[in-house]
Design a protein around this motif. Structure first.
Motif, short mmCIF file in Angstrom:
data_model
loop_
_atom_site.label_atom_id
_atom_site.label_comp_id
_atom_site.label_asym_id
_atom_site.label_seq_id
_atom_site.Cartn_x
_atom_site.Cartn_y
_atom_site.Cartn_z
N GLY A 122 0.82 -1.21 0.00
CA GLY A 122 0.00 0.00 0.00
C GLY A 122 0.85 1.25 0.00
N GLY A 123 1.93 1.25 0.79
CA GLY A 123 2.85 2.39 0.80
C GLY A 123 3.51 2.60 -0.55
N LEU A 124 3.88 1.50 -1.19
CA LEU A 124 4.49 1.58 -2.51
C LEU A 124 3.53 2.20 -3.52
N LEU A 125 2.27 1.79 -3.48
CA LEU A 125 1.27 2.36 -4.39
C LEU A 125 1.03 3.84 -4.10
N GLU A 126 1.06 4.23 -2.83
CA GLU A 126 0.90 5.64 -2.48
C GLU A 126 2.06 6.47 -3.01
N VAL A 127 3.27 5.99 -2.83
CA VAL A 127 4.43 6.72 -3.35
C VAL A 127 4.35 6.81 -4.87
N GLY A 128 3.96 5.72 -5.52
CA GLY A 128 3.80 5.74 -6.97
C GLY A 128 2.77 6.76 -7.41
N ALA A 129 1.66 6.84 -6.70
CA ALA A 129 0.61 7.80 -7.04
C ALA A 129 1.11 9.23 -6.89
N VAL A 130 1.89 9.49 -5.84
CA VAL A 130 2.42 10.84 -5.62
C VAL A 130 3.44 11.20 -6.70
N THR A 131 4.36 10.29 -6.99
CA THR A 131 5.38 10.61 -8.00
C THR A 131 4.76 10.74 -9.39
N ALA A 132 3.67 10.02 -9.65
CA ALA A 132 3.01 10.09 -10.96
C ALA A 132 2.38 11.47 -11.20
N THR A 133 2.09 12.21 -10.13
CA THR A 133 1.49 13.54 -10.32
C THR A 133 2.48 14.51 -10.94
N GLY A 134 3.76 14.33 -10.65
CA GLY A 134 4.78 15.26 -11.12
C GLY A 134 4.79 16.56 -10.35
N THR A 135 3.89 16.71 -9.38
CA THR A 135 3.80 17.96 -8.62
C THR A 135 4.34 17.82 -7.21
N TRP A 136 4.55 16.59 -6.76
CA TRP A 136 4.99 16.28 -5.40
C TRP A 136 3.95 16.73 -4.37
N SER A 137 2.74 16.93 -4.79
CA SER A 137 1.68 17.36 -3.88
C SER A 137 0.82 16.16 -3.52
N LEU A 138 0.68 15.93 -2.22
CA LEU A 138 -0.12 14.79 -1.77
C LEU A 138 -1.58 14.95 -2.17
N SER A 139 -2.07 16.18 -2.18
CA SER A 139 -3.48 16.40 -2.50
C SER A 139 -3.77 16.12 -3.98
N ASP A 140 -2.76 16.14 -4.84
CA ASP A 140 -2.95 15.84 -6.26
C ASP A 140 -2.93 14.34 -6.54
N ALA A 141 -2.49 13.56 -5.58
CA ALA A 141 -2.32 12.11 -5.80
C ALA A 141 -3.67 11.39 -5.74
N SER A 142 -3.86 10.49 -6.67
CA SER A 142 -5.05 9.64 -6.69
C SER A 142 -4.59 8.18 -6.80
N VAL A 143 -4.64 7.49 -5.69
CA VAL A 143 -4.20 6.10 -5.68
C VAL A 143 -5.09 5.26 -6.59
N GLY A 144 -6.39 5.49 -6.53
CA GLY A 144 -7.32 4.72 -7.37
C GLY A 144 -7.02 4.90 -8.85
N ALA A 145 -6.78 6.14 -9.28
CA ALA A 145 -6.46 6.40 -10.69
C ALA A 145 -5.11 5.79 -11.07
N TYR A 146 -4.14 5.88 -10.16
CA TYR A 146 -2.82 5.30 -10.41
C TYR A 146 -2.93 3.79 -10.60
N VAL A 147 -3.69 3.13 -9.72
CA VAL A 147 -3.86 1.68 -9.82
C VAL A 147 -4.57 1.32 -11.12
N GLU A 148 -5.58 2.08 -11.50
CA GLU A 148 -6.30 1.78 -12.75
C GLU A 148 -5.39 1.94 -13.97
N ARG A 149 -4.55 2.97 -13.98
CA ARG A 149 -3.62 3.17 -15.10
C ARG A 149 -2.62 2.04 -15.22
#
Length: 128
Positions: A22-49
């Motif tokens: 779960g932590g790995l997926l959260e970090v992946g979601a944050v880095t995928a935003t390119g903004t380093w903003s936690l509020s921009d991260a969507s774990v659900g969207a990251y997992v679906e992609r």
């Protein structure tokens, strides 16, 4: 005489594997935003992609760990594959989190300011 060994329940073993995942997926979601903003991260969207990669990873963990259906039930119960708020503490290692706390004490920031730290260089180095 040594006491008899008690088996560890499968749900406990599953949680010990799923939490870091779960932590790995959260970090992946944050880095995928390119903004380093936690509020921009969507774990659900990251997992679906990355659904095929996540499914392959889960199948491998399920096989290697020898887990039964309890593994997927615990995964669903914990909700790591669904959208949820990404907390800074979940994404940082203990050492990085302690550094944030020390920085907060030195700068006079409070717990409520923690989201502002997500843009700092320490955070970016940790996630790269």
């Amino acid at each position: 005489m040594t006491p008899p060994e008690r088996p560890v329940p499968e749900h406990v073993l599953a949680r010990s594997v799923i939490a870091p995942l779960g932590g790995l997926l959260e970090v992946g979601a944050v880095t995928a935003t390119g903004t380093w903003s936690l509020s921009d991260a969507s774990v659900g969207a990251y997992v679906e992609r990355r659904r095929s990669e996540v499914d392959r990873l889960l199948a491998g963990i399920h096989t290697v760990g020898g887990f039964g259906p309890v593994f997927m039930a615990v995964l669903d119960e914990l909700g790591y594959l669904r959208d949820h708020e990404v907390a800074l503490r979940c994404c940082c290692g203990r050492a990085v989190w302690r550094a944030f706390r020390r920085m907060a004490r030195r700068t006079g920031r409070t717990w409520s300011d923690r989201r502002r730290y997500a843009g700092c260089a320490v955070w970016r180095r940790t996630c790269n």
